[in-house]
Design a protein around this motif. Sequence first.
Motif, PDB file in Angstrom:
ATOM      1  N   GLY A 162       9.933   8.305   2.666  1.00  0.00           N
ATOM      2  CA  GLY A 162       9.545   8.787   1.342  1.00  0.00           C
ATOM      3  C   GLY A 162       8.952   7.744   0.427  1.00  0.00           C
ATOM      4  N   GLY A 163       9.055   6.453   0.798  1.00  0.00           N
ATOM      5  CA  GLY A 163       8.530   5.397  -0.082  1.00  0.00           C
ATOM      6  C   GLY A 163       7.417   4.603   0.582  1.00  0.00           C
ATOM      7  N   LEU A 164       6.825   3.720  -0.203  1.00  0.00           N
ATOM      8  CA  LEU A 164       5.773   2.834   0.290  1.00  0.00           C
ATOM      9  C   LEU A 164       6.251   1.381   0.118  1.00  0.00           C
ATOM     10  CD1 LEU A 164       2.623   4.558  -1.288  1.00  0.00           C
ATOM     11  CD2 LEU A 164       3.424   4.717   1.081  1.00  0.00           C
ATOM     12  N   PRO A 165       5.795   0.434   0.916  1.00  0.00           N
ATOM     13  CA  PRO A 165       4.677   0.525   1.857  1.00  0.00           C
ATOM     14  C   PRO A 165       5.068   1.172   3.195  1.00  0.00           C
ATOM     15  CG  PRO A 165       5.610  -1.686   1.923  1.00  0.00           C
ATOM     16  CD  PRO A 165       6.348  -0.934   0.847  1.00  0.00           C
ATOM     17  N   GLY A 222       3.040  -5.433  -5.846  1.00  0.00           N
ATOM     18  CA  GLY A 222       4.374  -4.900  -5.546  1.00  0.00           C
ATOM     19  C   GLY A 222       4.919  -5.393  -4.212  1.00  0.00           C
ATOM     20  N   ARG A 223       5.504  -4.451  -3.455  1.00  0.00           N
ATOM     21  CA  ARG A 223       6.098  -4.833  -2.173  1.00  0.00           C
ATOM     22  C   ARG A 223       5.044  -5.080  -1.088  1.00  0.00           C
ATOM     23  NH1 ARG A 223      10.530  -1.348  -4.067  1.00  0.00           N
ATOM     24  NH2 ARG A 223      12.491  -2.433  -3.712  1.00  0.00           N
ATOM     25  N   ALA A 224       3.780  -4.732  -1.355  1.00  0.00           N
ATOM     26  CA  ALA A 224       2.744  -4.965  -0.338  1.00  0.00           C
ATOM     27  C   ALA A 224       2.043  -6.301  -0.518  1.00  0.00           C
ATOM     28  CB  ALA A 224       1.703  -3.846  -0.385  1.00  0.00           C
ATOM     29  N   ARG A 259       1.487  13.649  -1.364  1.00  0.00           N
ATOM     30  CA  ARG A 259       1.514  13.234   0.045  1.00  0.00           C
ATOM     31  C   ARG A 259       2.953  13.028   0.524  1.00  0.00           C
ATOM     32  NH1 ARG A 259      -3.506   9.044   0.594  1.00  0.00           N
ATOM     33  NH2 ARG A 259      -2.627   8.814   2.670  1.00  0.00           N
ATOM     34  N   ARG A 260       3.799  12.567  -0.396  1.00  0.00           N
ATOM     35  CA  ARG A 260       5.208  12.412  -0.011  1.00  0.00           C
ATOM     36  C   ARG A 260       5.843  13.777   0.257  1.00  0.00           C
ATOM     37  NH1 ARG A 260       9.515   9.319  -3.687  1.00  0.00           N
ATOM     38  NH2 ARG A 260       8.955  10.934  -5.155  1.00  0.00           N
ATOM     39  N   SER A 261       5.521  14.750  -0.629  1.00  0.00           N
ATOM     40  CA  SER A 261       6.080  16.100  -0.423  1.00  0.00           C
ATOM     41  C   SER A 261       5.616  16.684   0.911  1.00  0.00           C
ATOM     42  CB  SER A 261       5.646  17.050  -1.533  1.00  0.00           C
ATOM     43  OG  SER A 261       5.985  16.509  -2.763  1.00  0.00           O
ATOM     44  N   ARG A 283      -0.429   1.157   3.944  1.00  0.00           N
ATOM     45  CA  ARG A 283      -0.585   2.111   2.842  1.00  0.00           C
ATOM     46  C   ARG A 283       0.366   1.730   1.721  1.00  0.00           C
ATOM     47  NH1 ARG A 283       0.084   7.778   5.487  1.00  0.00           N
ATOM     48  NH2 ARG A 283       0.999   6.772   7.292  1.00  0.00           N
ATOM     49  N   TYR A 284      -0.210   1.574   0.532  1.00  0.00           N
ATOM     50  CA  TYR A 284       0.593   1.206  -0.643  1.00  0.00           C
ATOM     51  C   TYR A 284      -0.194   1.582  -1.892  1.00  0.00           C
ATOM     52  CZ  TYR A 284       3.999  -1.339  -3.459  1.00  0.00           C
ATOM     53  OH  TYR A 284       4.974  -1.659  -4.374  1.00  0.00           O
ATOM     54  N   PHE A 285       0.427   1.315  -3.031  1.00  0.00           N
ATOM     55  CA  PHE A 285      -0.221   1.585  -4.316  1.00  0.00           C
ATOM     56  C   PHE A 285      -1.284   0.506  -4.586  1.00  0.00           C
ATOM     57  CE2 PHE A 285       4.146   3.289  -4.614  1.00  0.00           C
ATOM     58  CZ  PHE A 285       3.831   4.623  -4.825  1.00  0.00           C
ATOM     59  N   ALA A 291       8.180   2.021   8.095  1.00  0.00           N
ATOM     60  CA  ALA A 291       8.436   1.778   6.670  1.00  0.00           C
ATOM     61  C   ALA A 291       9.329   0.539   6.535  1.00  0.00           C
ATOM     62  CB  ALA A 291       9.106   2.992   6.062  1.00  0.00           C
ATOM     63  N   GLN A 292       9.726   0.264   5.333  1.00  0.00           N
ATOM     64  CA  GLN A 292      10.572  -0.863   4.919  1.00  0.00           C
ATOM     65  C   GLN A 292       9.751  -2.165   4.846  1.00  0.00           C
ATOM     66  OE1 GLN A 292      13.288  -0.611   3.476  1.00  0.00           O
ATOM     67  NE2 GLN A 292      14.106   1.348   4.110  1.00  0.00           N
ATOM     68  N   SER A 293       9.556  -2.616   3.621  1.00  0.00           N
ATOM     69  CA  SER A 293       8.647  -3.745   3.387  1.00  0.00           C
ATOM     70  C   SER A 293       9.052  -5.019   4.134  1.00  0.00           C
ATOM     71  CB  SER A 293       8.542  -4.026   1.889  1.00  0.00           C
ATOM     72  OG  SER A 293       9.817  -4.288   1.341  1.00  0.00           O
ATOM     73  N   ASN A 294      10.353  -5.311   4.229  1.00  0.00           N
ATOM     74  CA  ASN A 294      10.732  -6.549   4.920  1.00  0.00           C
ATOM     75  C   ASN A 294      10.484  -6.464   6.424  1.00  0.00           C
ATOM     76  OD1 ASN A 294      11.419  -7.981   2.671  1.00  0.00           O
ATOM     77  ND2 ASN A 294      13.634  -7.764   2.908  1.00  0.00           N
TER      78      ASN A 294
HETATM   79  N1  LIG Z   1      13.412  -0.534   0.687  1.00  0.00           N
HETATM   80  C1  LIG Z   1      12.094  -0.005   0.616  1.00  0.00           C
HETATM   81  C2  LIG Z   1      11.824   0.443  -0.810  1.00  0.00           C
HETATM   82  C3  LIG Z   1      10.569   1.270  -0.885  1.00  0.00           C
HETATM   83  C4  LIG Z   1      10.254   1.674  -2.312  1.00  0.00           C
HETATM   84  O1  LIG Z   1      11.152   1.961  -3.122  1.00  0.00           O
HETATM   85  N2  LIG Z   1       8.956   1.694  -2.637  1.00  0.00           N
HETATM   86  C5  LIG Z   1       8.522   2.059  -3.947  1.00  0.00           C
HETATM   87  C6  LIG Z   1       7.296   1.238  -4.346  1.00  0.00           C
HETATM   88  S1  LIG Z   1       7.604  -0.484  -4.402  1.00  0.00           S
HETATM   89  C7  LIG Z   1       8.093   3.499  -3.938  1.00  0.00           C
HETATM   90  O2  LIG Z   1       7.612   4.015  -2.957  1.00  0.00           O
HETATM   91  N3  LIG Z   1       8.227   4.136  -5.115  1.00  0.00           N
HETATM   92  C8  LIG Z   1       7.756   5.439  -5.378  1.00  0.00           C
HETATM   93  C9  LIG Z   1       8.839   6.447  -5.547  1.00  0.00           C
HETATM   94  O3  LIG Z   1       9.863   6.329  -4.840  1.00  0.00           O
HETATM   95  O4  LIG Z   1       8.638   7.341  -6.326  1.00  0.00           O
HETATM   96  C10 LIG Z   1      11.093  -1.070   1.072  1.00  0.00           C
HETATM   97  O5  LIG Z   1      11.448  -2.254   1.010  1.00  0.00           O
HETATM   98  O6  LIG Z   1       9.969  -0.731   1.510  1.00  0.00           O
END
Ligand SMILES: N[C@@H](CCC(=O)N[C@@H](CS)C(=O)NCC(=O)O)C(=O)O
Length: 220
Positions: free
Chosen positions: A54-57, A16-18, A45-47, A10-12, A71-74
Motif C-alpha cells: 500500500g505504500g511507496l517506494p 523522501g524514502r526514494a 492506484r493504491r485502491s 515508483r515513488y512520489f 516494497a520496503q525502502s530499506n
Molecule cells: N516502511 C515503508 C514505509 C512506506 C511509506 O510509508 N511510504 C510513504 C511515503 S514515504 C507512503 O507511501 N505514504 C503514502 C500513504 O501511505 O498515504 C518503507 O520503508 O518503504
Amino acid sequence: MTAMPQLRLRYFPFPGRAGPIRDCLQIGGIPFVDEHIAPEQFRERRSAGEFPFGGLPVLDVESESGKVCAAQSNAILRYAGRLAGLYPDADPLQALKVDEALDMGEEISQLLGPSLHEPDPERKLAMRKVLAEETLPYWAACIERLLIANGSTGFLVGDSLSVADLKFYWVADFLTGGSLDGIPRTLLDDYPNIMAWQKKVAAEREARLAQAAASQQATA
Ligand SMILES: N[C@@H](CCC(=O)N[C@@H](CS)C(=O)NCC(=O)O)C(=O)O
C-alpha cells in the motif's frame, strides 16, 4: 554472464524514502526507470491494489528469473546497494553495521510520521516541539556516537561511501531543510561529527553522481 535486471522505481516526485535509492542506482551506473507518481494518482492506484503493502517506494525487477515487485525502502536500498557496490555484501560485520544504520534511519523517519499527518496546527507544533527538543536530539546523539565509534572517518560504516550514508544524507536533509515547521535548521549543529560527516558525504555524493553521469555520457 548474468544480464543486468530491468528496474522501475515508483515513488512520489520528491526525494523522501526514494532519494537514497535513486542516488545509489545513479552512482552505480545501473539503468532504471524513475517513475514519479503524483499524490492525486497515488490514492487511486493504491485502491486498485497496485502496490504490495500500500505504500511507496516500490521496485519492479524484471530479470532472467522472472518479474518481482518489491516494497520496503530499506530492502530496496540494500538490493540497489548490492548492484551498485555500495553495500558490503562480502563482509557480514560491515553489513550488520550498515543494516543497523538503515533501520535507525527508518525509525527516525517513522517518528516524524504522526506530526506530518496531524491536521491541527497547534497540536502539530506541540508534537514538533517534543521532536526538536527531546526525540531528535536523542537520535542525533546516537548517530554522533556511531560516527565516533567508526573512527570519525567521515562515513557511517567503514571508510567509504555506503547506502547507510545515502540513507542518512536524505534523512538529515529532510530534518534540517527548513520544510518542517518547528524543527530548526540548526538541529544538528551541536554534533561536530555529524556536521563533518554531512559535509563529506554531500561532496562525495555530488562527485560520484557527476562521475557516473560523465561515464554514462561517454558510453552513450
Ligand atoms: N516502511 C515503508 C514505509 C512506506 C511509506 O510509508 N511510504 C510513504 C511515503 S514515504 C507512503 O507511501 N505514504 C503514502 C500513504 O501511505 O498515504 C518503507 O520503508 O518503504
